[in-house]
Write a protein that holds these residues in place. Structure first.
Motif, PDB file in Angstrom:
ATOM      1  N   CYS A 166       0.828  -1.148  -0.057  1.00  0.00           N
ATOM      2  CA  CYS A 166      -0.129   0.096  -0.013  1.00  0.00           C
ATOM      3  C   CYS A 166       0.885   1.176  -0.112  1.00  0.00           C
ATOM      4  N   VAL A 208       0.305   4.200   0.852  1.00  0.00           N
ATOM      5  CA  VAL A 208      -0.290   5.173   1.518  1.00  0.00           C
ATOM      6  C   VAL A 208       0.291   4.701   2.913  1.00  0.00           C
ATOM      7  N   CYS A 209      -0.050   3.505   3.524  1.00  0.00           N
ATOM      8  CA  CYS A 209       0.549   3.140   4.886  1.00  0.00           C
ATOM      9  C   CYS A 209       1.564   1.916   4.715  1.00  0.00           C
ATOM     10  N   HIS A 256      -8.978  -3.300   1.569  1.00  0.00           N
ATOM     11  CA  HIS A 256      -7.863  -2.717   2.484  1.00  0.00           C
ATOM     12  C   HIS A 256      -8.173  -1.074   2.228  1.00  0.00           C
ATOM     13  N   HIS A 263      -8.392   3.643   3.980  1.00  0.00           N
ATOM     14  CA  HIS A 263      -7.877   4.854   3.573  1.00  0.00           C
ATOM     15  C   HIS A 263      -9.368   5.483   2.711  1.00  0.00           C
TER      16      HIS A 263
HETATM   17 ZN   LIG Z   1      -3.030   1.297   3.485  1.00  0.00          ZN
END
Ligand SMILES: [Zn+2]
Length: 129
Positions: free
Chosen positions: A44, A46-47, A63, A68
């Protein structure tokens, strides 16, 4: 059934090859690198959570949506570009469930007993006459 013996055979062959080529450390390193790469095939953006190479796109999508909601799924995983959650690839996998097994046997049983009943009642009638 034969899977176990195949694994054993493959392992034996691998050991033989390793002895012959004398590159076991290098091979092991390469295998470990491949395993590590596979286990983090999807990340991911983002994370930074990683997913196995065989993860289902629906799980990645889940997810993205759950963690998100302010981002688009494609922002989290490039693999989700063009992915349609309403028509996932899993739709084809669900098809076999629609196949209904023929219930011929049960019907035959029912027919047999009803025939038997009919025969019995006919027999009774005949006996009465
Ligand atoms: Zn994520």
């Amino acid at each position: 059934m034969g899977k176990g013996s195949n694994v054993q055979k493959a392992q034996a062959a691998r050991e033989r090859n390793q002895k012959k080529m004398g590159k076991s450390d290098e091979e092991r390193k390469a295998a470990a690198q491949k395993a590590a790469k596979d286990s983090t095939a999807f990340m991911c953006s983002v994370c930074r959570q990683t997913f196995m190479v065989n993860v289902k796109l629906t799980l990645l999508h889940g997810h993205a949506v759950a963690k998100h909601p302010d981002k688009t799924p494609a922002t989290c995983f490039t693999a989700l570009v063009g992915f349609d959650p309403n028509a996932p690839a899993g739709a084809a996998a669900a098809a076999p469930a629609a196949v209904v097994k023929p219930k011929k046997k049960k019907k035959e049983e029912v027919d047999l007993s009803s025939l038997l009943d009919a025969g019995l009642s006919v027999g009774k009638k005949k006996g009465k006459k």
